[in-house]
Motif scaffolding. Sequence first.
Motif, PDB file in Angstrom:
ATOM      1  N   LEU A  78      11.446  -6.816 -15.508  1.00 52.78           N
ATOM      2  CA  LEU A  78      12.388  -6.321 -14.562  1.00 52.78           C
ATOM      3  C   LEU A  78      11.793  -6.707 -13.457  1.00 52.78           C
ATOM      4  N   PRO A  79      12.675  -7.495 -11.744  1.00 52.47           N
ATOM      5  CA  PRO A  79      11.622  -7.871 -10.869  1.00 52.47           C
ATOM      6  C   PRO A  79      11.034  -6.368  -9.523  1.00 52.47           C
ATOM      7  N   GLN A  80      10.350  -7.123  -8.941  1.00 50.59           N
ATOM      8  CA  GLN A  80       9.657  -5.168  -8.604  1.00 50.59           C
ATOM      9  C   GLN A  80      10.398  -5.864  -6.787  1.00 50.59           C
ATOM     10  N   ILE A  81      11.140  -4.915  -6.281  1.00 48.86           N
ATOM     11  CA  ILE A  81      11.360  -5.131  -4.749  1.00 48.86           C
ATOM     12  C   ILE A  81      10.185  -4.609  -3.903  1.00 48.86           C
ATOM     13  N   VAL A  82       9.834  -5.778  -2.471  1.00 43.36           N
ATOM     14  CA  VAL A  82       8.847  -5.474  -1.585  1.00 43.36           C
ATOM     15  C   VAL A  82       9.519  -4.780  -0.105  1.00 43.36           C
ATOM     16  N   ASN A  83       9.825  -3.821  -0.126  1.00 42.05           N
ATOM     17  CA  ASN A  83       9.974  -4.031   1.200  1.00 42.05           C
ATOM     18  C   ASN A  83       8.551  -4.154   2.468  1.00 42.05           C
ATOM     19  N   ILE A  84       9.371  -5.082   3.461  1.00 37.45           N
ATOM     20  CA  ILE A  84       8.477  -5.582   4.664  1.00 37.45           C
ATOM     21  C   ILE A  84       8.560  -4.818   5.691  1.00 37.45           C
ATOM     22  N   ALA A  85       7.246  -4.255   5.819  1.00 35.80           N
ATOM     23  CA  ALA A  85       6.880  -3.107   6.710  1.00 35.80           C
ATOM     24  C   ALA A  85       6.835  -3.989   8.029  1.00 35.80           C
ATOM     25  N   PRO A  86       7.924  -2.990   9.626  1.00 37.20           N
ATOM     26  CA  PRO A  86       7.165  -3.594  10.699  1.00 37.20           C
ATOM     27  C   PRO A  86       5.789  -3.684  10.777  1.00 37.20           C
ATOM     28  N   ASP A  87       5.040  -4.739  11.715  1.00 39.74           N
ATOM     29  CA  ASP A  87       3.547  -4.460  11.818  1.00 39.74           C
ATOM     30  C   ASP A  87       3.195  -3.239  12.911  1.00 39.74           C
ATOM     31  N   SER A  88       4.091  -2.263  13.428  1.00 37.64           N
ATOM     32  CA  SER A  88       4.007  -1.343  14.002  1.00 37.64           C
ATOM     33  C   SER A  88       3.248  -0.221  13.222  1.00 37.64           C
ATOM     34  N   GLY A 132      -2.022   1.700   9.834  1.00 39.00           N
ATOM     35  CA  GLY A 132      -3.195   1.110   9.093  1.00 39.00           C
ATOM     36  C   GLY A 132      -2.167  -0.453   7.892  1.00 39.00           C
ATOM     37  N   LEU A 133      -1.416  -0.787   9.200  1.00 36.74           N
ATOM     38  CA  LEU A 133      -1.107  -2.239   8.160  1.00 36.74           C
ATOM     39  C   LEU A 133      -2.202  -2.851   9.257  1.00 36.74           C
ATOM     40  N   TYR A 134      -1.866  -4.238   8.945  1.00 36.80           N
ATOM     41  CA  TYR A 134      -2.864  -5.122   9.966  1.00 36.80           C
ATOM     42  C   TYR A 134      -2.501  -6.631   9.028  1.00 36.80           C
ATOM     43  N   ALA A 135      -3.222  -7.768  10.124  1.00 36.65           N
ATOM     44  CA  ALA A 135      -3.029  -8.700   9.657  1.00 36.65           C
ATOM     45  C   ALA A 135      -4.209  -9.743   8.658  1.00 36.65           C
ATOM     46  N   GLY A 136      -3.496 -10.231   7.323  1.00 36.27           N
ATOM     47  CA  GLY A 136      -3.619 -10.436   6.422  1.00 36.27           C
ATOM     48  C   GLY A 136      -3.639  -9.316   5.248  1.00 36.27           C
ATOM     49  N   ASP A 137      -2.762  -8.481   5.272  1.00 35.93           N
ATOM     50  CA  ASP A 137      -3.204  -7.277   4.520  1.00 35.93           C
ATOM     51  C   ASP A 137      -2.149  -7.330   3.807  1.00 35.93           C
ATOM     52  N   TYR A 138      -1.438  -6.607   2.551  1.00 39.25           N
ATOM     53  CA  TYR A 138      -0.360  -6.352   2.056  1.00 39.25           C
ATOM     54  C   TYR A 138       1.119  -7.309   2.279  1.00 39.25           C
ATOM     55  N   ASN A 139       1.107  -6.329   2.953  1.00 43.47           N
ATOM     56  CA  ASN A 139       2.353  -6.638   3.750  1.00 43.47           C
ATOM     57  C   ASN A 139       2.458  -8.237   4.537  1.00 43.47           C
ATOM     58  N   SER A 140       1.029  -8.781   4.725  1.00 44.53           N
ATOM     59  CA  SER A 140       1.160 -10.025   5.178  1.00 44.53           C
ATOM     60  C   SER A 140       1.487 -11.331   4.784  1.00 44.53           C
TER      61      SER A 140
END
Length: 320
Positions: A72-82, A85-93
Amino acid sequence: MKKSILFLSAAVGLLAATSCQNFKKGDGGLEYNIVKDAGAEKAQAGDLLSVDMIVTSDRKDSLLQSTYEIGLPQIVNIAPDSIPGLYAGDYNSMFKMLGEGDSAVFRLNLDTMAAKTGQPKPEFADKYATFKVKVRKHFKKGDLTDSALYAQIDEYFKAEIETLKQAEEGKLANYVSKNKLDPKKTDSGLQYIVKEEGSGNKAVVGDTVVVNYTGSLVSGKIFDTNDAELAKKENTFNPMRQYEPIRFRVGHDPVIQGWTEGLQLLNKGSKATLLVPSSIGYGERGGGSIPPYAPLIFDVELVDIIPGPAETPADTAGVN
């Protein structure tokens, strides 16, 4: 760790890309290699991606996760940069660089992650975690309400699970053929091979059985075992758990039907392999790392049979 043919063939393109070490440098120490750019719109905050993904660390035999092993695939939710704890070059990026049909390999710098988030560096790697990602589908938030967006996800997964249901019989047949097995089969669909015959009476309802076991998917992925050394080898060891034979009273304690039936086919000292279809396993819901409609393979050793008290008709009423 044993891998399935499906896992190897699906992942070979991404693994080849990693071996080339053709990474570009991004923000925050992120390294990336876009293996395929399908030219589709890239994911934005609020969107969701359905992805196939393999996660490894920079240590030997370091597979941490693979969607190919569960089917089964995984669903990834793209979070806002605001979000804190998020930063440029992280998992979300990573995922904001991808759209439908794209595939890529990312190396996430864990030293940077620890410094940026103030959290301890994960112990499963020295410096990098590698993500090999292929995007199946892009769900765009746009003007959709959350309920409308997640309704799309729900319908999508219903179709994915139906695919698993239709594929189950073929998976078991392929497993039997690939491993050159000649199992016996019961009316419930249970298949079994007695590898070492024990002695004495077989277990019956009401007896307590003492069992060594290893459970795996047909891909070879081990999801549970009472063998501590095997658990360490498979990176599933839990130091809080006691690794000892499991005990349960047949027909009384809650175990899957495939175990209740299968262990009554064995006598003390027997070693066997049980091939359990989902109808007498974890069914349409699955459980933990077991996906819906998953046929399961159990290697079992019936260490002991402790006779139970004499049964009365009331005791056995309703026991399958």
